[in-house]
Design a protein around this motif. Structure first.
Motif, mmCIF file in Angstrom:
data_model
loop_
_atom_site.group_PDB
_atom_site.id
_atom_site.type_symbol
_atom_site.label_atom_id
_atom_site.label_comp_id
_atom_site.label_asym_id
_atom_site.label_seq_id
_atom_site.Cartn_x
_atom_site.Cartn_y
_atom_site.Cartn_z
ATOM 1 N N LEU A 51 0.643 -1.202 -0.122
ATOM 2 C CA LEU A 51 0.040 0.081 -0.090
ATOM 3 C C LEU A 51 0.831 1.287 0.010
ATOM 4 O O LEU A 51 0.350 2.092 -0.745
ATOM 5 C CB LEU A 51 -0.806 -0.005 1.115
ATOM 6 C CG LEU A 51 -1.988 -1.333 1.227
ATOM 7 C CD1 LEU A 51 -2.702 -0.950 2.769
ATOM 8 C CD2 LEU A 51 -2.846 -1.082 0.071
ATOM 9 N N SER A 52 1.856 1.198 0.790
ATOM 10 C CA SER A 52 2.743 2.459 0.890
ATOM 11 C C SER A 52 3.720 2.699 -0.476
ATOM 12 O O SER A 52 3.910 3.690 -0.696
ATOM 13 C CB SER A 52 3.781 2.360 1.983
ATOM 14 O OG SER A 52 4.390 1.469 2.082
ATOM 15 N N THR A 53 4.111 1.291 -1.077
ATOM 16 C CA THR A 53 4.650 1.518 -2.251
ATOM 17 C C THR A 53 3.918 2.224 -3.255
ATOM 18 O O THR A 53 4.091 3.055 -4.316
ATOM 19 C CB THR A 53 5.415 0.054 -2.830
ATOM 20 O OG1 THR A 53 6.133 -0.213 -2.048
ATOM 21 C CG2 THR A 53 5.943 0.179 -4.080
ATOM 22 N N ASN A 54 2.433 1.808 -3.495
ATOM 23 C CA ASN A 54 1.610 2.258 -4.135
ATOM 24 C C ASN A 54 1.426 3.886 -4.315
ATOM 25 O O ASN A 54 1.088 4.469 -5.226
ATOM 26 C CB ASN A 54 0.274 1.629 -4.340
ATOM 27 C CG ASN A 54 0.337 0.136 -4.872
ATOM 28 O OD1 ASN A 54 1.130 -0.283 -5.463
ATOM 29 N ND2 ASN A 54 -0.930 -0.695 -4.696
ATOM 30 N N ALA A 55 1.362 4.097 -3.026
ATOM 31 C CA ALA A 55 1.182 5.544 -2.649
ATOM 32 C C ALA A 55 2.289 6.333 -3.015
ATOM 33 O O ALA A 55 2.217 7.451 -3.629
ATOM 34 C CB ALA A 55 0.872 6.001 -1.138
ATOM 35 N N ILE A 56 3.656 5.725 -2.887
ATOM 36 C CA ILE A 56 4.548 6.399 -3.122
ATOM 37 C C ILE A 56 4.815 6.486 -4.836
ATOM 38 O O ILE A 56 5.060 8.014 -5.368
ATOM 39 C CB ILE A 56 5.876 6.018 -2.735
ATOM 40 C CG1 ILE A 56 6.101 6.046 -1.366
ATOM 41 C CG2 ILE A 56 7.327 6.600 -3.421
ATOM 42 C CD1 ILE A 56 7.028 4.917 -0.647
ATOM 43 N N GLN A 57 4.236 5.721 -5.489
ATOM 44 C CA GLN A 57 4.560 5.770 -6.820
ATOM 45 C C GLN A 57 3.198 6.707 -7.314
ATOM 46 O O GLN A 57 3.544 7.315 -8.561
ATOM 47 C CB GLN A 57 4.189 4.124 -7.366
ATOM 48 C CG GLN A 57 5.427 3.151 -7.303
ATOM 49 C CD GLN A 57 5.128 1.873 -7.818
ATOM 50 O OE1 GLN A 57 3.907 1.400 -7.988
ATOM 51 N NE2 GLN A 57 6.130 1.083 -7.802
ATOM 52 N N ALA A 58 2.164 6.665 -6.879
ATOM 53 C CA ALA A 58 1.172 7.653 -7.303
ATOM 54 C C ALA A 58 1.630 9.174 -7.125
ATOM 55 O O ALA A 58 1.282 9.921 -7.928
ATOM 56 C CB ALA A 58 -0.146 7.343 -6.534
ATOM 57 N N ILE A 59 2.262 9.339 -6.170
ATOM 58 C CA ILE A 59 2.777 10.724 -5.722
ATOM 59 C C ILE A 59 3.673 11.138 -6.964
ATOM 60 O O ILE A 59 3.551 12.198 -7.230
ATOM 61 C CB ILE A 59 3.404 10.893 -4.386
ATOM 62 C CG1 ILE A 59 2.221 10.771 -3.065
ATOM 63 C CG2 ILE A 59 3.967 12.061 -4.343
ATOM 64 C CD1 ILE A 59 2.818 10.689 -1.996
ATOM 65 N N VAL A 60 4.640 10.308 -6.975
ATOM 66 C CA VAL A 60 5.868 10.821 -7.825
ATOM 67 C C VAL A 60 5.461 10.586 -9.345
ATOM 68 O O VAL A 60 5.992 11.424 -10.174
ATOM 69 C CB VAL A 60 7.302 10.030 -7.641
ATOM 70 C CG1 VAL A 60 7.748 10.058 -6.129
ATOM 71 C CG2 VAL A 60 6.647 8.328 -8.184
ATOM 72 N N SER A 61 4.265 9.905 -9.696
ATOM 73 C CA SER A 61 3.771 10.174 -11.174
ATOM 74 C C SER A 61 3.048 11.308 -11.249
ATOM 75 O O SER A 61 3.012 11.759 -12.327
ATOM 76 C CB SER A 61 2.950 8.896 -11.243
ATOM 77 O OG SER A 61 1.758 9.115 -10.728
ATOM 78 N N ASP A 62 2.776 12.314 -10.084
ATOM 79 C CA ASP A 62 2.044 13.232 -10.456
ATOM 80 C C ASP A 62 2.913 14.593 -10.247
ATOM 81 O O ASP A 62 2.654 15.511 -10.932
ATOM 82 C CB ASP A 62 1.055 13.331 -9.261
ATOM 83 C CG ASP A 62 -0.014 14.284 -9.233
ATOM 84 O OD1 ASP A 62 -0.619 14.542 -10.603
ATOM 85 O OD2 ASP A 62 -0.411 15.309 -8.497
ATOM 86 N N ARG A 63 3.826 14.561 -9.086
ATOM 87 C CA ARG A 63 4.661 15.633 -8.923
ATOM 88 C C ARG A 63 6.104 15.306 -8.309
ATOM 89 O O ARG A 63 6.151 14.030 -7.463
ATOM 90 C CB ARG A 63 4.017 16.720 -8.211
ATOM 91 C CG ARG A 63 3.289 16.267 -7.167
ATOM 92 C CD ARG A 63 2.503 17.322 -6.291
ATOM 93 N NE ARG A 63 2.086 17.013 -4.915
ATOM 94 C CZ ARG A 63 1.146 16.409 -4.536
ATOM 95 N NH1 ARG A 63 0.507 15.439 -5.285
ATOM 96 N NH2 ARG A 63 1.113 16.134 -3.249
ATOM 97 N N PRO A 64 6.835 16.102 -8.096
ATOM 98 C CA PRO A 64 8.221 15.492 -7.398
ATOM 99 C C PRO A 64 8.146 15.376 -5.819
ATOM 100 O O PRO A 64 8.983 14.426 -5.510
ATOM 101 C CB PRO A 64 9.142 16.835 -7.567
ATOM 102 C CG PRO A 64 8.543 17.521 -8.731
ATOM 103 C CD PRO A 64 7.022 17.406 -8.669
ATOM 104 N N SER A 65 7.294 15.867 -5.084
ATOM 105 C CA SER A 65 7.154 15.688 -3.730
ATOM 106 C C SER A 65 5.814 15.439 -3.317
ATOM 107 O O SER A 65 4.623 15.956 -3.849
ATOM 108 C CB SER A 65 7.784 16.725 -2.982
ATOM 109 O OG SER A 65 7.077 17.856 -3.384
ATOM 110 N N GLY A 66 5.476 14.903 -2.042
ATOM 111 C CA GLY A 66 4.163 14.592 -1.605
ATOM 112 C C GLY A 66 4.214 14.410 -0.201
ATOM 113 O O GLY A 66 5.390 14.390 0.362
ATOM 114 N N HIS A 67 2.907 14.000 0.311
ATOM 115 C CA HIS A 67 2.975 13.558 1.575
ATOM 116 C C HIS A 67 2.287 12.264 1.887
ATOM 117 O O HIS A 67 1.377 11.885 1.137
ATOM 118 C CB HIS A 67 2.148 14.526 2.650
ATOM 119 C CG HIS A 67 2.135 14.038 4.063
ATOM 120 N ND1 HIS A 67 0.963 13.735 4.720
ATOM 121 C CD2 HIS A 67 2.931 14.386 5.019
ATOM 122 C CE1 HIS A 67 1.078 13.597 5.876
ATOM 123 N NE2 HIS A 67 2.391 14.055 6.209
#
Length: 205
Positions: A51-67
């Motif tokens: 779940l956390s890997t999916n979340a990380i991949q979703a963020i970086v596919s959208d923009r350079p940083s996130g939460h």
């Protein structure tokens, strides 16, 4: 086995620490005095890593940083029993409404070819189900991002034995070896390599 929640979530953050160097800000929020949950720790780590890997991949596919936030609190209950709710929340692009009903179907994926098998969520769903819990999806608060919700019974509510350990999970520590075996770990996801390497080292390899 009865397992405290905070160390479990902190382990996931540690195993995914590479993401913090890549611009992901993490938060781990755990309510105080939570009862333990009855889980196979290695299997639940697999779910949370996915779940956390999916979340990380979703963020970086959208923009350079996130939460990304891991949180745990008392849940609404499961079949009349007390439960613990663990949430994995990101502020990525979220999941289109037309795809939400298919998230836990094997081989369904929104990723590009070669980037995912579509099995991670369905396997995670089955693991949580076998723990007498449930895994669901909901949009993240504020209208941006995704949240996956894991509801698990507390240890005192589980009458049956813990789920049996599968043959492909980390084995118990080896006894009597004078020269530990060497194991080569291959996976295209860094966090999975780190998790498997750590588990194997703890097992004496």
């Amino acid at each position: 086995y009865p397992t405290p929640v905070r160390p479990l979530l902190e382990t996931i953050r540690e195993l995914q620490s590479y993401s913090e160097r890549n611009g992901i800000e993490w938060t781990v929020e755990v309510d105080p005095d939570l009862p333990r949950v009855a889980i196979d720790r290695s299997q639940m780590q697999q779910v949370l890593l996915n779940l956390s890997t999916n979340a990380i991949q979703a963020i970086v596919s959208d923009r350079p940083s996130g939460h990304l936030e891991l949180a745990a609190a008392r849940g609404p209950g499961l079949d009349g029993h007390e439960s613990i709710r663990i949430t994995v929340t990101d502020d990525g692009p979220g999941i289109p409404e037309e795809n939400r009903s298919q998230l836990f179907i094997p081989f369904f994926t929104t990723k590009e070819p070669g980037e995912g098998t579509g099995l991670g969520l369905s396997v995670s769903f089955d693991i949580v189900r076998r723990h007498e819990g449930r895994l669901t999806y909901e949009p993240a608060p504020g209208g941006r991002g995704a949240r996956f919700v894991i509801d698990l019974p507390v240890a005192s509510a589980v009458k049956s034995d813990p789920p049996p350990r599968r043959s492909d999970e980390p084995i118990e520590p080896m006894v009597g070896r004078t020269r530990p075996a060497r194991v080569l770990v291959l996976d295209d996801v860094e966090s999975i390599r780190a998790f498997l390497g750590k588990a194997l080292r703890r097992a004496g390899f």
